[in-house]
Design an enzyme around this catalytic site. Structure first.
Site, PDB file in Angstrom:
ATOM      1  N   SER A 107       0.853  -1.195   0.000  1.00 22.05           N
ATOM      2  CA  SER A 107       0.000   0.000   0.000  1.00 22.05           C
ATOM      3  C   SER A 107       0.881   1.233   0.000  1.00 22.05           C
ATOM      4  O   SER A 107       1.953   1.232   0.612  1.00 22.05           O
ATOM      5  CB  SER A 107      -0.901   0.017   1.238  1.00 22.05           C
ATOM      6  N   ALA A 118     -12.830   6.958   9.174  1.00 20.98           N
ATOM      7  CA  ALA A 118     -13.603   8.189   9.291  1.00 20.98           C
ATOM      8  C   ALA A 118     -15.087   7.931   9.057  1.00 20.98           C
ATOM      9  O   ALA A 118     -15.888   8.854   9.003  1.00 20.98           O
ATOM     10  CB  ALA A 118     -13.087   9.229   8.295  1.00 20.98           C
ATOM     11  N   LEU A 137     -16.189   6.590   6.321  1.00 21.18           N
ATOM     12  CA  LEU A 137     -16.449   6.722   4.883  1.00 21.18           C
ATOM     13  C   LEU A 137     -16.128   5.417   4.154  1.00 21.18           C
ATOM     14  O   LEU A 137     -16.057   5.369   2.943  1.00 21.18           O
ATOM     15  CB  LEU A 137     -15.637   7.877   4.293  1.00 21.18           C
ATOM     16  N   SER A 167     -12.442   0.673   4.165  1.00 21.50           N
ATOM     17  CA  SER A 167     -12.240  -0.779   4.088  1.00 21.50           C
ATOM     18  C   SER A 167     -13.002  -1.381   2.905  1.00 21.50           C
ATOM     19  O   SER A 167     -12.476  -2.210   2.170  1.00 21.50           O
ATOM     20  CB  SER A 167     -12.654  -1.448   5.400  1.00 21.50           C
ATOM     21  N   GLU A 218     -16.064  -9.390   4.821  1.00 21.11           N
ATOM     22  CA  GLU A 218     -15.952  -8.462   5.947  1.00 21.11           C
ATOM     23  C   GLU A 218     -16.502  -9.083   7.239  1.00 21.11           C
ATOM     24  O   GLU A 218     -15.957  -8.888   8.310  1.00 21.11           O
ATOM     25  CB  GLU A 218     -16.665  -7.134   5.617  1.00 21.11           C
ATOM     26  N   ASP A 276     -22.364  -0.389   2.410  1.00 25.11           N
ATOM     27  CA  ASP A 276     -21.136   0.249   1.941  1.00 25.11           C
ATOM     28  C   ASP A 276     -20.708  -0.260   0.570  1.00 25.11           C
ATOM     29  O   ASP A 276     -20.391   0.519  -0.336  1.00 25.11           O
ATOM     30  CB  ASP A 276     -20.014   0.030   2.950  1.00 25.11           C
ATOM     31  N   TYR A 301     -21.316  -1.635  18.144  1.00 23.75           N
ATOM     32  CA  TYR A 301     -22.025  -1.976  16.914  1.00 23.75           C
ATOM     33  C   TYR A 301     -22.719  -3.332  17.064  1.00 23.75           C
ATOM     34  O   TYR A 301     -23.898  -3.492  16.744  1.00 23.75           O
ATOM     35  CB  TYR A 301     -21.013  -2.000  15.756  1.00 23.75           C
TER      36      TYR A 301
END
Ligand code: ADP
Ligand code: MG
Length: 390
Positions: free
Chosen positions: A75, A131, A133, A136, A168, A180, A232
């Site tokens: 990365s 953040a 957004l 991932s 995920e 997402d 969550y």
């Protein structure tokens, strides 16, 4: 035209960097955006409605298949070194760090019986991490798109949504819904993605804030959230309990009119969790209608009501998010809410262009006065969904 030129230049530079790192040109470059959720929070895993859009920040992956089973991952972010793995023998819980996202996709493809050979991959992303957004899913979607094409797996967008969901949840260990990746894989420029999470049907709804003299500001509070933490998961558990007690398949099947009766059947905490999901679903439907009939200038009160519901009923906000929302509203925003899973991450504020500077300054000032870490504030616009760049 301009965007295309810029993207091409960036794509060429990424391919060059790939070649410098791995010694051969990539077989292609694929991109997948992060997302902002306009409205519809914690409704996805309740088989309800969401209204996110793909943002103009994205992950890009340059990929080259190899002749053996080794996987080499790099990365551009944060000076992390090359990570090597073996495509054969991947198992949930065995991989740490950022590579669990691309390797989770490999594993999920294998679970579907798709043969994935080794490959070299270079990731570059400008989606801010943690953040809210969905940096991932931007990675997972860019990887699944690349491997779907390179292996000839022929998966549809809907199948890739389910595949990254499996990656995920089962491999990364984050119990997230399908919002997402649906926004990332199925988004379109100038549109929000109205998604029915029960059957994955999508309608694209025009969302052009600019045309209404508005901008959508994102305030990244810099408070790290983690889906793997208990908050969550415990909200999901409350929703499942609520559905079970009310005798429905999912909270999607409960209407606002049913709430009064539900109040007598549920404990007070579970009732408030249920009330958030039920009223939030109704707000998504109202937002879609309002966007279609009157445009973005009329959805402000729905954003406000959504935030209040998350703060008071679902209890997933935090002082930084509340301050961002309240300050933005107090200085010109026509509606504001926290976005994403909660407990940190970002807030959005739909703001008249003429008040943008004032809102930004006020939020920065309020954070400094409260002793909070300085927020990052930027605008987002609905951009294209995942695509091959070269
Ligand atoms: P979110 O998806 O809301 O941004 P997550 O915690 O789900 O937050 O995902 C963030 C994680 O994704 C980071 O901790 C990191 O492992 C990974 N990640 C995101 N962007 C990059 C990147 N450019 N390079 C390497 N890893 C990244
Ligand atoms: Mg994430």
């Amino acid at each position: 035209m301009n965007t295309t030129t810029r993207a091409d230049a960036g794509t060429g530079a990424l391919a060059d960097r790939f070649e410098a790192s791995f010694g051969a040109a990539p077989h292609g470059v694929w991109a997948a955006p992060g997302r902002v959720n306009l409205i519809g929070e914690h409704t996805d895993y309740n088989e309800g409605f969401v209204l996110p859009f793909a943002i103009d920040k994205r992950a890009r992956t340059a990929v080259r298949l190899r002749g053996d089973s080794s996987v080499r991952l790099l990365s551009t972010f944060g000076g992390q070194g090359l990570v090597e793995a073996d495509a054969d023998g991947l198992a949930p819980g065995t991989v740490k760090g950022w590579v669990k996202y691309p390797l989770g996709v490999v594993w999920a493809l294998q679970q579907r019986g798709i043969d994935v050979p080794g490959f070299d991959l270079l990731l570059d992303s400008d989606v801010p991490l943690g953040a809210g957004l969905s940096s991932s899913h931007a990675i997972e979607c860019a990887v699944v798109l690349a491997l779907n094409e390179l292996t000839g797996a022929g998966l549809t967008a809907e199948e890739m949504v389910m595949l990254t969901h499996h990656a995920e949840n089962a491999f990364v260990g984050a119990p997230t819904g399908i919002m997402d990746q649906s926004a990332s894989l199925r988004g379109a420029s100038g549109h929000a993605v109205f998604l029915d999470c029960r059957d994955q049907s999508v309608e694209l709804v025009p969302f052009r804030a600019q045309d209404a003299g508005l901008v959508l500001l994102v305030v990244d509070t810099k408070v790290a959230h983690s889906h793997a933490d208990g908050g969550y998961a415990s909200r999901r558990a409350s929703c499942e309990l609520g559905a079970e007690v009310l005798g429905v398949k999912a909270l999607r099947d409960v209407t606002v009119a049913d709430l009064e009766e539900a109040g007598g059947l549920l404990d007070p905490v579970t009732f408030r969790r249920v009330r958030h999901v039920v009223t939030e679903n109704a707000r998504v439907l109202r937002a879609v209608d309002t966007l279609r009939s009157h445009g973005p200038a009329r959805i402000g009160h729905l954003l406000d009501a959504s935030h209040a519901s998350m703060r008071d009923d679902f209890e997933i906000s935090c002082p930084e998010l509340d301050l961002a929302v309240d300050t933005a509203r107090g200085h010109g925003a026509i509606g504001a809410r926290m976005t994403g899973g909660g407990f940190g991450g970002s807030a959005i504020a739909l703001t008249p262009v003429r008040d943008e500077r004032q809102v930004r300054d006020a939020v920065v000032r309020a954070f400094a006065e409260a002793g909070f870490t300085a927020p990052d504030i930027f605008t987002v616009t609905p951009a294209a969904g995942a695509e091959r760049l070269s």
